[in-house]
Design a protein around this motif. Structure first.
Motif, PDB file in Angstrom:
ATOM      1  N   ASP A 153     -51.795  30.434 -11.579  1.00  0.00           N
ATOM      2  CA  ASP A 153     -50.600  31.222 -11.297  1.00  0.00           C
ATOM      3  C   ASP A 153     -49.431  30.767 -12.163  1.00  0.00           C
ATOM      4  OD1 ASP A 153     -51.944  32.677  -9.361  1.00  0.00           O
ATOM      5  OD2 ASP A 153     -51.315  31.328  -7.737  1.00  0.00           O
ATOM      6  N   GLN A 154     -49.271  29.467 -12.295  1.00  0.00           N
ATOM      7  CA  GLN A 154     -48.199  28.936 -13.128  1.00  0.00           C
ATOM      8  C   GLN A 154     -48.410  29.299 -14.593  1.00  0.00           C
ATOM      9  OE1 GLN A 154     -48.580  24.836 -11.930  1.00  0.00           O
ATOM     10  NE2 GLN A 154     -46.640  24.915 -10.814  1.00  0.00           N
ATOM     11  N   SER A 183     -49.963  31.961 -15.828  1.00  0.00           N
ATOM     12  CA  SER A 183     -49.646  33.376 -16.063  1.00  0.00           C
ATOM     13  C   SER A 183     -48.134  33.605 -16.009  1.00  0.00           C
ATOM     14  CB  SER A 183     -50.365  34.272 -15.057  1.00  0.00           C
ATOM     15  OG  SER A 183     -49.956  33.982 -13.746  1.00  0.00           O
ATOM     16  N   THR A 184     -47.425  32.912 -15.111  1.00  0.00           N
ATOM     17  CA  THR A 184     -45.964  33.030 -15.050  1.00  0.00           C
ATOM     18  C   THR A 184     -45.333  32.513 -16.343  1.00  0.00           C
ATOM     19  OG1 THR A 184     -46.016  32.727 -12.659  1.00  0.00           O
ATOM     20  CG2 THR A 184     -43.909  32.376 -13.741  1.00  0.00           C
ATOM     21  N   ILE A 185     -45.823  31.395 -16.831  1.00  0.00           N
ATOM     22  CA  ILE A 185     -45.299  30.836 -18.082  1.00  0.00           C
ATOM     23  C   ILE A 185     -45.564  31.785 -19.234  1.00  0.00           C
ATOM     24  CG2 ILE A 185     -45.613  28.965 -19.761  1.00  0.00           C
ATOM     25  CD1 ILE A 185     -46.177  27.131 -17.330  1.00  0.00           C
ATOM     26  N   GLU A 186     -46.790  32.329 -19.305  1.00  0.00           N
ATOM     27  CA  GLU A 186     -47.118  33.267 -20.390  1.00  0.00           C
ATOM     28  C   GLU A 186     -46.199  34.477 -20.351  1.00  0.00           C
ATOM     29  OE1 GLU A 186     -51.262  33.969 -19.697  1.00  0.00           O
ATOM     30  OE2 GLU A 186     -51.871  32.232 -20.900  1.00  0.00           O
ATOM     31  N   ASP A 187     -45.947  34.999 -19.149  1.00  0.00           N
ATOM     32  CA  ASP A 187     -45.054  36.159 -19.016  1.00  0.00           C
ATOM     33  C   ASP A 187     -43.653  35.821 -19.511  1.00  0.00           C
ATOM     34  OD1 ASP A 187     -47.134  37.592 -17.913  1.00  0.00           O
ATOM     35  OD2 ASP A 187     -46.451  37.310 -15.830  1.00  0.00           O
ATOM     36  N   ARG A 188     -43.153  34.665 -19.123  1.00  0.00           N
ATOM     37  CA  ARG A 188     -41.798  34.285 -19.515  1.00  0.00           C
ATOM     38  C   ARG A 188     -41.694  33.988 -21.010  1.00  0.00           C
ATOM     39  NH1 ARG A 188     -38.126  32.185 -15.021  1.00  0.00           N
ATOM     40  NH2 ARG A 188     -39.081  33.131 -13.212  1.00  0.00           N
ATOM     41  N   VAL A 207     -39.188  27.175 -18.404  1.00  0.00           N
ATOM     42  CA  VAL A 207     -40.626  26.954 -18.267  1.00  0.00           C
ATOM     43  C   VAL A 207     -40.871  25.585 -17.643  1.00  0.00           C
ATOM     44  CG1 VAL A 207     -42.783  26.631 -19.532  1.00  0.00           C
ATOM     45  CG2 VAL A 207     -41.243  28.506 -20.159  1.00  0.00           C
ATOM     46  N   ILE A 221     -40.577  25.748 -13.938  1.00  0.00           N
ATOM     47  CA  ILE A 221     -41.727  26.382 -13.279  1.00  0.00           C
ATOM     48  C   ILE A 221     -42.833  25.377 -13.069  1.00  0.00           C
ATOM     49  CG2 ILE A 221     -43.561  28.101 -13.558  1.00  0.00           C
ATOM     50  CD1 ILE A 221     -41.513  29.721 -15.209  1.00  0.00           C
ATOM     51  N   THR A 222     -43.065  24.538 -14.073  1.00  0.00           N
ATOM     52  CA  THR A 222     -44.164  23.571 -13.985  1.00  0.00           C
ATOM     53  C   THR A 222     -43.785  22.331 -13.202  1.00  0.00           C
ATOM     54  OG1 THR A 222     -43.514  22.489 -16.058  1.00  0.00           O
ATOM     55  CG2 THR A 222     -45.124  24.293 -16.202  1.00  0.00           C
TER      56      THR A 222
END
Length: 116
Positions: free
Chosen positions: A91-92, A94-99, A109, A112-113
């Motif tokens: 999940d993290q 995919s969120t990072i990739e989106d951002r 980023v 988020i991590t």
């Protein structure tokens, strides 16, 4: 799935790792203790002790140090088993990739991590 919620392949692998670690630790201790001419053995000792090897007697202080160190390492190994290693989950990622695709800065980023 096992009762712990993990796939059975992971649970089986974990049990194999436990067994491997336990057996390899025991083997290392046996080999270490049985090796002659080490600090674990007192040379030229005049004793009729049952704990002799090639005329050498056990150095109890060194033996306690070896067994104590092995016990602490073993306790530490078992203490961290099953704990969360803190890896980034899917999940993290995919969120990072989106951002990153949207051009968000690395400082967000890191938040988020959990590294910021």
């Amino acid at each position: 799935m096992s009762s712990s919620g993990l796939p059975s392949a992971i649970t089986s692998s974990r049990k194999q790792t436990y067994c491997y670690y336990t057996l390899s630790t025991f083997l290392a201790l046996v080999l270490t203790i049985s090796t002659p001419n080490t600090r674990l053995w007192n040379r030229n000792a005049m004793s009729t002790s049952a704990y002799q090897q090639d005329g050498e007697t056990v150095n109890w202080e060194a033996l306690v140090e070896v067994l104590g160190s092995a016990a602490l390492a073993f306790i530490a190994y078992w203490g961290v088993q099953g704990s969360d290693p803190g890896y980034i989950n899917s999940d993290q990622v995919s969120t990072i990739e989106d951002r990153v695709e949207r051009g968000v800065g690395l400082d967000e980023v890191a938040l988020i991590t959990g590294n910021g």
